[in-house]
Structures are given as C-alpha cells and as structure tokens.
Design a protein around this motif. Structure first.
Motif, PDB file in Angstrom:
ATOM      1  N   ASP A 340       0.835  -1.207   0.000  1.00  0.00           N
ATOM      2  CA  ASP A 340       0.000   0.000   0.000  1.00  0.00           C
ATOM      3  C   ASP A 340       0.868   1.255   0.000  1.00  0.00           C
ATOM      4  O   ASP A 340       0.556   2.245  -0.689  1.00  0.00           O
ATOM      5  CB  ASP A 340      -0.929   0.010   1.214  1.00  0.00           C
ATOM      6  N   GLU A 341       1.961   1.224   0.749  1.00  0.00           N
ATOM      7  CA  GLU A 341       2.855   2.387   0.789  1.00  0.00           C
ATOM      8  C   GLU A 341       3.558   2.570  -0.556  1.00  0.00           C
ATOM      9  O   GLU A 341       3.768   3.709  -1.004  1.00  0.00           O
ATOM     10  CB  GLU A 341       3.884   2.203   1.906  1.00  0.00           C
ATOM     11  N   ARG A 343       2.281   1.781  -3.462  1.00  0.00           N
ATOM     12  CA  ARG A 343       1.292   2.318  -4.398  1.00  0.00           C
ATOM     13  C   ARG A 343       1.072   3.813  -4.179  1.00  0.00           C
ATOM     14  O   ARG A 343       0.793   4.549  -5.138  1.00  0.00           O
ATOM     15  CB  ARG A 343      -0.018   1.546  -4.269  1.00  0.00           C
ATOM     16  N   ARG A 344       1.203   4.255  -2.948  1.00  0.00           N
ATOM     17  CA  ARG A 344       0.988   5.690  -2.677  1.00  0.00           C
ATOM     18  C   ARG A 344       2.124   6.556  -3.213  1.00  0.00           C
ATOM     19  O   ARG A 344       1.979   7.786  -3.314  1.00  0.00           O
ATOM     20  CB  ARG A 344       0.816   5.922  -1.173  1.00  0.00           C
ATOM     21  N   ASN A 347       1.800   5.963  -9.526  1.00  0.00           N
ATOM     22  CA  ASN A 347       1.496   4.849 -10.413  1.00  0.00           C
ATOM     23  C   ASN A 347       1.768   5.252 -11.865  1.00  0.00           C
ATOM     24  O   ASN A 347       1.389   6.337 -12.300  1.00  0.00           O
ATOM     25  CB  ASN A 347       0.036   4.417 -10.276  1.00  0.00           C
TER      26      ASN A 347
END
Length: 486
Positions: A340-341, A343-344, A347
């Motif tokens: 998740d980190e 992806r933040r 992209n």
C-alpha cells in the motif's frame, strides 16, 4: 583484399558457431512477436510445451545443449556464446568496411557491381552450363563469370548488410528506442527468423563456392586466392591455403576447449571488448515504446520457477499483506515499505515488449511505481553507483544452483522514463509466476535484469563485493555479460 578474404572466412565461422549457441537457448523461430509456444514455423528441438499445460514449465526448459562440434562453445553456455558473437561482429564489420574501402579505391568494384541487365540471363546460362558438367568461362576482360559476379554482389552488398540490420533489430535497446525500425522487419521475431535465414544463405553460398573452387581446380584457385594470381606458384598457393584451413580448424578446437574449461576467464577476456559496446548502447538509449492494448500477447512465458522458501510461501498465502520491501545501503533515508505504501508513491502504466535473453518476446501492460520516485524518497549518497535487487528466489532450491537471485543495475537506468517497480500486469496484480508481489521493469534491457519476486534493494558503490562479484546471479553462474542492452 586477400587478407580481408581470409579474415571474412575466419569471422564468419565464429559468428555462425556462436550464433548457433544463441539459437540453442530457444531453438524455435516465429513470425509473430507473441511467440505462441505450439506454433513456431521452425523448431530445432523435440521438446514441445503447450500454453495450457497442467504442469508449470519455464522458457529454460526449452533450451537445448548442442554439441561443441557445431556450437561455440556448446553445452548450454548462452552467456559465452553471446560474448563470442558480439566480440566477433565488431571485427567482422570492421573487416567489411576495410574491404569495401579497398574495393572502391582500387576499382575492383567493376568486377562486383552489375552494370548491365544482361548479367541476369547470363547468370542463368552459366548455371545451366555447370549443370551440364561443363566449366563456364569468365566474362570478357573480367576475372569472374556471370553467376560468380552476381552471387558476389548479392553476398557483399546485400546479404552482409542485411545480417547487420536484422541483428540490430533484435537488440532490446534498439527496439525500445526505435520501435519503428524493428517494425520495418515486421517485429523482433521476424527479424530473428530473417537473421537465421541469412545464416542459411551464407552457408549455402559457402558450400557452392567451395564446390566451384574444387571443380575449377584447387591448385589454380588457391594460387589466385592466396598469392593473387592464377599464374603464381600453384603448389605454394595450395600449401598455404590448406595450412590456413588447418590452422582455422585448430583455432576453433582450442577456443572451444578453452571456453568450456575456463569459462570465467573467457567471460572476462571477451568482456573487455563486449561490455563497453553494450554499455554505450544501454546508456545512450531511452525507451519510447507505446504499444496499444490490442498488441498485448495472449500468452506470456514464465522464465524461472517461483520461489519455494517458507517465507515467500507464507507471504503468498496471505496475499502479500505482510510483505515489506527493504530499501537501504548507501542512501540518506533507508525505508521499509508495504504494498500500500509503494502504491501511494505513484502509479505509472506502460505497454511494452519484453525481450528475453533466450530469444522469445511478448507484450504486456505493466503498472507500478516509477523508480525515479523511489530514488527521490531514499536519496542515494554520492558514492552510490548501483542498485542491487535481491529476490526471494533461492536458486539452490529451484534450479539446483547456488545462491539467492540478484542483479545489479547502474543508477542511470533507474532514472529512465519507463523504469518502474511493477506491481500489476495486464490490469491485475502480478501473478506469482510473473514476479509477485514486486518485479522491476527496465525496458531497454534484457529480461534477466528485470528481477522478479523482489525482496530487498541495496544501493552500493561497487557490485564486485556481492555474490561472486560479476554483477548478478546470471553473470556469476551462467557467465552472462553484466551489460544487457543487446
């Protein structure tokens, strides 16, 4: 020109044998860049693998171990075969350039370049003469007959440049930087097939040419080839010519045995000439690939079996929720990031062509974090020169070899626009077979540099202190070149 004639024979044999070693790594030829496993137009192997096979197979299972009698060096040594091929091609091109310069400065081009359309029907008549078991005489005031002149023109001015052009169309850096160039040949696989057919054409010419030398008389022809005149001492010409052929065979025996018994030394010695060549291409070219969704391949081969270690299996069973990517080494801000980190961080999506070192290709859509964002986050120190990507893949357990898979990448490649940490493939999270949870994409490089199942990243000043010191697992164990732009 006598010297360049013998050098051409010398280098062409090196190119042919090393080229067969490269072909043995993926002994199939296609007309489509999708490389459908069950539909090659030519297959030089009894192995057949289907895309819907119940048992997982990888592209390495398709590799063949051809005899050192025909392949240089043979016995599944793709890395060394590529070293011999790319070292030789530089000298072959240089020899050709010198030969052409001599041809045009001495006026010899008049004996090679057709100046009248009548040469074509005359060549047919000449061939007919030979088929009637009679010798054909030369053209007026020329040393060659019509068929010889036409065949020499085709080989020198058409076939040789054709091999160079199709060879360049197979380089991942060239494909990435100049997609339209490769499309001139219909794609990489058509270029690969045409390149092979060019080798067949060279072989056919050599066989026919040798037969004609024998038919016209070895002493007479060797005197012309070795001493430059049909009126020269024929015994001396024959002796020198046969000695040259004997030395050529002996040389190939020696280098084949040396390559097989001293693979690391061969890798280093040939690398002195090959690595700078590949490095210039890798550094200078930036990927400009922009394929459409309709170009995505229906089947994308797997290269290497997935990790079998307990840590990886546990993470995979939980959907990689506990996965943490450690990024450290010579950086200002070491970090540990979950999916998740990651992806933040951003992209980026791209549809590009994957070029495996074995020879197959496939197009896929990749999405993930631009590696430039990762560099901005961790801020490599001035001493950092390379990023080392480690995988969960322990080769001792998946391939019976030693060590955890890793590859080093120079930092300038990480700043390229299409360099990403891929998390998704074709609008879905990466599958385990294709590198879940994280793999890297470097679109000007061969596939072995794009590490799958990434577990950690370390920034270093010198990769020679890692593993066996060659820059990656393939370089350490399979003697690949550390540069991967060709």
């Amino acid at each position: 020109m006598i010297v360049t004639h013998f050098l051409n024979i010398f280098f062409l044999l090196l190119l042919a044998r090393s080229g067969l070693e490269v072909l043995a790594a993926h002994p199939k030829l296609y007309w489509s860049d999708d490389c459908p496993p069950a539909r090659p137009w030519a297959r030089f192997s009894k192995k057949v693998y289907a895309p819907d096979s119940r048992r997982l197979w990888t592209s390495h299972d398709e590799e063949e171990a051809w005899s050192p009698v025909i392949a240089l060096p043979g016995r599944r040594n793709l890395g060394l075969g590529r070293h011999w091929h790319f070292m030789t091609v530089q000298f072959w091109v240089l020899t050709g350039a010198v030969y052409l310069a001599l041809v045009f400065t001495t006026g010899h081009w008049r004996y090679l370049v057709p100046t009248s359309w009548s040469l074509f029907p005359d060549s047919v008549k000449t061939v007919g003469t030979y088929l009637q078991f009679r010798l054909a005489g030369p053209l007026p005031v020329e040393p060659f007959n019509a068929a010889q002149k036409l065949s020499y023109f085709v080989v020198v001015f058409l076939l040789a440049p054709f091999q160079i052009l199709t060879g360049a169309a197979m380089s991942p850096s060239v494909i990435a930087r100049f997609p339209r160039y490769t499309r001139l040949f219909g794609g990489r696989q058509k270029a690969r097939s045409l390149h092979f057919l060019g080798l067949v054409a060279f072989a056919a010419f050599t066989v026919v040419h040798t037969a004609m030398v024998i038919v016209h008389g070895l002493p007479r022809e060797f005197a012309a080839m070795v001493l430059g005149s049909y009126d020269a001492d024929r015994r001396l010409g024959l002796a020198i010519g046969l000695l040259g052929l004997l030395l050529l065979v002996a040389f190939h025996v020696v280098i084949t045995r040396f390559s097989l018994h001293h693979r690391r030394r061969t890798q280093h010695l040939l690398g002195l000439m090959v690595n700078p060549f590949e490095r210039r291409i890798s550094r200078g070219f930036t990927s400009r690939q922009h394929y459409s969704r309709r170009d995505i391949s229906p089947y994308f081969r797997v290269n290497g079996y997935p990790p079998v270690g307990e840590d990886y299996q546990r993470l995979a069973a939980d959907g990689f929720r506990d996965y943490r990517l450690s990024i450290g080494g010579l950086v200002e801000h070491p970090v540990t990031l979950g999916l998740d980190e990651l992806r933040r961080l951003g992209n980026q999506s791209e549809i590009t062509k994957h070029n495996c070192i074995q020879g197959w290709t496939a197009v896929a859509q990749w999405a993930g974090v631009p590696l430039a964002r990762v560099l901005d986050l961790v801020k490599p120190l001035p001493d950092a020169r390379h990023a080392v990507f480690y995988a969960f893949d322990d080769k001792a357990r998946t391939e019976g070899s030693s060590g955890v898979y890793y590859e080093s990448v120079p930092l300038y490649l990480l700043t390229k626009p299409q360099a990403i940490l891929a998390l998704d493939m074709n609008d879905a999270p990466l599958s385990i077979e294709h590198g879940a949870p994280v793999r890297i994409r470097l679109e000007t490089q061969l596939g072995f540099k794009m590490v799958k199942w990434v577990s950690a990243v370390e920034f270093v000043a010198d990769y020679r202190q890692i593993g066996m010191g060659q820059g990656g697992w393939r370089e350490d164990n399979q003697f690949y070149a550390n540069e991967a732009g060709i």
